[in-house]
Design an enzyme around this catalytic site. Structure first.
Site, short mmCIF file in Angstrom:
data_model
loop_
_atom_site.label_atom_id
_atom_site.label_comp_id
_atom_site.label_asym_id
_atom_site.label_seq_id
_atom_site.Cartn_x
_atom_site.Cartn_y
_atom_site.Cartn_z
N CYS A 6 39.05 45.85 44.06
CA CYS A 6 37.82 46.52 44.44
C CYS A 6 38.03 47.42 45.67
CB CYS A 6 36.73 45.49 44.73
SG CYS A 6 35.05 46.16 44.58
N ASP A 124 31.11 35.22 45.62
CA ASP A 124 31.63 35.87 46.82
C ASP A 124 31.24 35.05 48.04
OD1 ASP A 124 32.86 37.76 48.41
OD2 ASP A 124 31.77 39.46 47.55
#
Length: 218
Positions: A6, A124
């Protein structure tokens, strides 16, 4: 093991990640040192092989804005980091081929992750993008038979331990493979992908036709 890299901000880093074995690339449209414009994301994505999933990462945008941005950037997936309801997530999913729904570690809503009907669930840290590791035992709240993508402070040194403990379907990395915010480090990126793939209990394999038609294997 599915590996998503990412925070892609350049064609150079995108092609580097692909060459190292990344299965997906994330383009951040939320406020971040790694934020990109729609035009830049579209330009980079056009250079990426079709079998690599291109993901727009969103926080705070409306479902309509998410869909419009993904289409304009010609990406293939959306990653939702806000407090979307199952209905909002389903609305996006009806208009975009692949949707990842992110939850913060410790969020009790993750126990109902199946209700979101997302293709993948991303877990996350409490501060996404901070590079902070959370207590991996919190992943026990994720329902079984969920395509879990583990994120939050992963790097080449801890990804194998994370995979051994959590047994996720995939892993997501940004800060852990950077030399500076938004700039990937080739050595760290190579080591991360290699360590993640080696630690996988069940190797991730493409189906050869459209490796990201998640509806086939639900």
């Amino acid at each position: 093991m599915f590996v998503k890299v990412c925070g892609i901000t350049s064609e150079e880093d995108a092609l580097l990640a692909v060459a190292m074995g990344a299965d997906a690339l994330g383009f951040i449209f939320a406020p971040s040192p790694r934020q990109v414009t729609v035009s830049l994301a579209r330009e980079i994505a056009s250079r990426v092989p079709h079998d690599v999933l291109t993901v727009g990462v969103f926080r705070g945008q409306s479902p309509q804005r998410v869909v419009d941005t993904v289409h304009e950037a010609q990406l293939r997936a959306a990653q939702l980091h806000s407090n979307e309801t199952p209905e909002q997530t389903a609305w996006v999913r009806a208009r975009i081929p692949t949707v990842l729904k992110a939850f913060k570690a410790g969020d009790p809503a993750i126990r109902k992750a199946a209700e979101y009907n997302a293709d993948m669930i991303l877990l996350d840290s409490a501060s996404p993008g901070s590079g902070q590791v959370f207590d991996w035992r919190l992943a026990e709240d994720v329902p079984s038979r969920t395509r879990l993508l583990l994120a939050g402070g992963l790097d080449p040194d801890n990804v194998a331990d994370a995979i051994a403990q959590v047994r996720p379907w995939g892993v997501d990395v940004a800060t852990g493979v950077e030399s500076s915010p938004g700039k990937k480090d080739p050595r760290r990126l190579r080591a991360f992908v290699a360590n993640a793939k080696a630690a996988a209990t069940v190797p991730y394999e493409s189906d050869g036709a459209d490796p990201y038609d998640w509806q086939i294997d639900s």
